[in-house]
Design a protein around this motif. Structure first.
Motif, PDB file in Angstrom:
ATOM      1  N   SER A  24      36.951 -14.449 -23.965  1.00 26.67           N
ATOM      2  CA  SER A  24      37.003 -15.182 -22.400  1.00 26.67           C
ATOM      3  C   SER A  24      38.339 -15.720 -22.630  1.00 26.67           C
ATOM      4  N   ALA A  25      38.902 -16.167 -21.598  1.00 30.59           N
ATOM      5  CA  ALA A  25      40.145 -16.706 -21.551  1.00 30.59           C
ATOM      6  C   ALA A  25      40.203 -18.313 -22.247  1.00 30.59           C
TER       7      ALA A  25
ATOM      8  N   LYS B  61      38.665  -5.127 -28.062  1.00 31.90           N
ATOM      9  CA  LYS B  61      37.409  -5.664 -26.961  1.00 31.90           C
ATOM     10  C   LYS B  61      36.118  -5.690 -27.869  1.00 31.90           C
ATOM     11  N   GLU B  62      35.802  -5.121 -28.421  1.00 36.46           N
ATOM     12  CA  GLU B  62      34.546  -4.875 -29.184  1.00 36.46           C
ATOM     13  C   GLU B  62      34.581  -6.148 -30.231  1.00 36.46           C
ATOM     14  N   ALA B  63      35.640  -6.375 -30.917  1.00 36.30           N
ATOM     15  CA  ALA B  63      35.826  -7.427 -31.904  1.00 36.30           C
ATOM     16  C   ALA B  63      35.877  -8.888 -31.110  1.00 36.30           C
ATOM     17  N   LEU B  64      36.478  -8.822 -29.926  1.00 36.95           N
ATOM     18  CA  LEU B  64      36.501 -10.028 -29.124  1.00 36.95           C
ATOM     19  C   LEU B  64      35.129 -10.476 -28.707  1.00 36.95           C
ATOM     20  N   GLU B  65      34.015  -9.236 -28.413  1.00 39.81           N
ATOM     21  CA  GLU B  65      32.844  -9.551 -27.889  1.00 39.81           C
ATOM     22  C   GLU B  65      32.096  -9.986 -28.999  1.00 39.81           C
TER      23      GLU B  65
ATOM     24  N   GLY C  44      45.592  -5.626 -33.658  1.00 36.40           N
ATOM     25  CA  GLY C  44      45.129  -5.693 -35.183  1.00 36.40           C
ATOM     26  C   GLY C  44      45.074  -7.039 -35.448  1.00 36.40           C
ATOM     27  N   ASN C  45      44.957  -7.064 -36.963  1.00 37.40           N
ATOM     28  CA  ASN C  45      44.850  -8.292 -37.398  1.00 37.40           C
ATOM     29  C   ASN C  45      45.125  -8.037 -39.015  1.00 37.40           C
ATOM     30  N   VAL C  46      46.427  -8.444 -39.579  1.00 38.10           N
ATOM     31  CA  VAL C  46      46.777  -7.976 -40.781  1.00 38.10           C
ATOM     32  C   VAL C  46      46.170  -8.887 -41.838  1.00 38.10           C
ATOM     33  N   VAL C  47      45.730 -10.033 -41.549  1.00 41.22           N
ATOM     34  CA  VAL C  47      45.096 -11.147 -42.433  1.00 41.22           C
ATOM     35  C   VAL C  47      43.569 -10.631 -42.621  1.00 41.22           C
TER      36      VAL C  47
ATOM     37  N   LEU D 263      43.603 -10.552 -23.259  1.00 39.64           N
ATOM     38  CA  LEU D 263      42.364  -9.803 -22.542  1.00 39.64           C
ATOM     39  C   LEU D 263      42.515  -8.683 -21.475  1.00 39.64           C
ATOM     40  N   ASP D 264      43.817  -8.555 -21.102  1.00 39.85           N
ATOM     41  CA  ASP D 264      44.203  -7.522 -20.288  1.00 39.85           C
ATOM     42  C   ASP D 264      44.576  -6.320 -21.161  1.00 39.85           C
ATOM     43  N   GLN D 265      45.299  -6.522 -22.442  1.00 34.38           N
ATOM     44  CA  GLN D 265      45.505  -5.531 -23.391  1.00 34.38           C
ATOM     45  C   GLN D 265      44.053  -4.912 -23.919  1.00 34.38           C
ATOM     46  N   SER D 266      43.135  -5.886 -24.207  1.00 36.97           N
ATOM     47  CA  SER D 266      41.763  -5.579 -24.920  1.00 36.97           C
ATOM     48  C   SER D 266      41.228  -4.717 -23.819  1.00 36.97           C
ATOM     49  N   ALA D 267      41.266  -4.918 -22.593  1.00 44.94           N
ATOM     50  CA  ALA D 267      40.651  -3.948 -21.673  1.00 44.94           C
ATOM     51  C   ALA D 267      41.346  -2.824 -21.623  1.00 44.94           C
TER      52      ALA D 267
END
Length: 112
Positions: A68-69, A58-62, A47-50, A103-107
Protein backbone atom coordinates in the motif's frame (compact mmCIF):
# COMPACT_ATOMS: atom_id res chain seq x y z
CA UNK A 1 -34.11 19.92 -10.17
CA UNK A 2 -33.75 16.28 -9.08
CA UNK A 3 -31.40 15.61 -12.03
CA UNK A 4 -29.26 18.59 -11.11
CA UNK A 5 -28.95 17.40 -7.50
CA UNK A 6 -28.02 13.92 -8.67
CA UNK A 7 -25.30 15.29 -10.95
CA UNK A 8 -23.99 17.49 -8.15
CA UNK A 9 -23.93 14.57 -5.71
CA UNK A 10 -22.09 12.34 -8.19
CA UNK A 11 -19.58 15.08 -8.90
CA UNK A 12 -18.89 15.56 -5.18
CA UNK A 13 -18.44 11.83 -4.62
CA UNK A 14 -16.07 11.57 -7.58
CA UNK A 15 -13.99 14.55 -6.49
CA UNK A 16 -13.83 13.36 -2.89
CA UNK A 17 -12.70 9.90 -3.97
CA UNK A 18 -10.14 11.29 -6.40
CA UNK A 19 -8.66 13.77 -3.92
CA UNK A 20 -8.45 11.28 -1.06
CA UNK A 21 -6.66 8.59 -3.09
CA UNK A 22 -2.86 9.19 -3.20
CA UNK A 23 -2.47 7.02 -6.30
CA UNK A 24 -4.43 9.59 -8.30
CA UNK A 25 -2.74 12.60 -6.74
CA UNK A 26 0.79 11.24 -7.10
CA UNK A 27 3.11 12.03 -9.98
CA UNK A 28 4.54 8.69 -11.10
CA UNK A 29 7.02 10.35 -13.48
CA UNK A 30 8.44 12.35 -10.58
CA UNK A 31 8.41 9.18 -8.47
CA UNK A 32 10.58 7.51 -11.11
CA UNK A 33 13.10 10.36 -10.88
CA UNK A 34 13.13 10.25 -7.07
CA UNK A 35 13.53 6.46 -7.15
CA UNK A 36 16.39 6.67 -9.63
CA UNK A 37 18.23 9.27 -7.55
CA UNK A 38 17.64 7.78 -4.09
CA UNK A 39 16.54 4.14 -4.23
CA UNK A 40 17.89 2.47 -7.36
CA UNK A 41 21.34 1.79 -5.90
CA UNK A 42 19.80 -0.84 -3.62
CA UNK A 43 16.51 -1.52 -5.42
CA UNK A 44 17.42 -1.55 -9.13
CA UNK A 45 14.64 -3.24 -11.08
CA UNK A 46 12.65 -3.80 -7.90
CA UNK A 47 15.33 -5.98 -6.32
CA UNK A 48 17.13 -5.60 -3.00
CA UNK A 49 20.92 -5.90 -2.86
CA UNK A 50 20.99 -6.01 0.96
CA UNK A 51 18.14 -8.43 1.77
CA UNK A 52 17.47 -10.49 -1.35
CA UNK A 53 14.03 -11.76 -0.23
CA UNK A 54 12.64 -8.29 0.63
CA UNK A 55 12.28 -6.96 -2.87
CA UNK A 56 9.85 -4.45 -4.30
CA UNK A 57 8.21 -7.15 -6.41
CA UNK A 58 4.46 -7.51 -6.02
CA UNK A 59 4.64 -10.88 -4.25
CA UNK A 60 7.19 -9.67 -1.70
CA UNK A 61 5.29 -6.44 -1.04
CA UNK A 62 2.17 -8.51 -0.35
CA UNK A 63 4.05 -11.05 1.78
CA UNK A 64 5.56 -8.40 4.02
CA UNK A 65 2.48 -6.13 4.23
CA UNK A 66 4.08 -3.40 2.13
CA UNK A 67 1.57 -3.38 -0.74
CA UNK A 68 0.00 0.00 0.00
CA UNK A 69 1.11 3.57 -0.53
CA UNK A 70 0.83 4.25 3.21
CA UNK A 71 3.12 1.32 4.13
CA UNK A 72 5.72 2.28 1.52
CA UNK A 73 5.60 5.95 2.51
CA UNK A 74 6.12 5.02 6.18
CA UNK A 75 9.14 2.85 5.27
CA UNK A 76 10.67 5.56 3.08
CA UNK A 77 10.14 8.25 5.73
CA UNK A 78 11.41 6.21 8.67
CA UNK A 79 13.71 3.57 7.21
CA UNK A 80 14.16 0.10 8.70
CA UNK A 81 17.12 -2.20 9.26
CA UNK A 82 19.76 -1.30 6.62
CA UNK A 83 17.45 1.12 4.82
CA UNK A 84 18.02 4.72 5.88
CA UNK A 85 15.20 7.13 6.64
CA UNK A 86 14.52 9.59 3.83
CA UNK A 87 12.00 11.70 5.76
CA UNK A 88 14.55 14.46 6.28
CA UNK A 89 15.84 14.38 2.71
CA UNK A 90 12.68 14.07 0.63
CA UNK A 91 9.53 16.15 0.69
CA UNK A 92 6.17 14.60 1.51
CA UNK A 93 5.18 14.91 -2.17
CA UNK A 94 8.37 13.16 -3.31
CA UNK A 95 7.74 10.31 -0.87
CA UNK A 96 4.14 10.01 -2.04
CA UNK A 97 5.33 10.01 -5.66
CA UNK A 98 7.98 7.35 -5.11
CA UNK A 99 5.44 5.14 -3.31
CA UNK A 100 3.06 5.45 -6.27
CA UNK A 101 5.94 4.63 -8.62
CA UNK A 102 6.88 1.52 -6.64
CA UNK A 103 3.28 0.28 -6.64
CA UNK A 104 2.94 1.03 -10.35
CA UNK A 105 6.15 -0.81 -11.18
CA UNK A 106 5.34 -3.78 -8.95
CA UNK A 107 2.02 -4.16 -10.76
CA UNK A 108 4.00 -4.25 -14.03
CA UNK A 109 6.55 -6.69 -12.59
CA UNK A 110 9.15 -3.92 -12.96
CA UNK A 111 8.95 -4.26 -16.74
CA UNK A 112 8.65 -0.57 -17.41
Amino acid sequence: MKTLLTILALTLVTLTTWLSNPAFAADIADGAKVFSANCAACHMGGGNVVMANKTLKKEALEQFGMNSADAIMYQVQNGKNAMPAFGGRLSEAQIENVAAYVLDQSAKNWAG
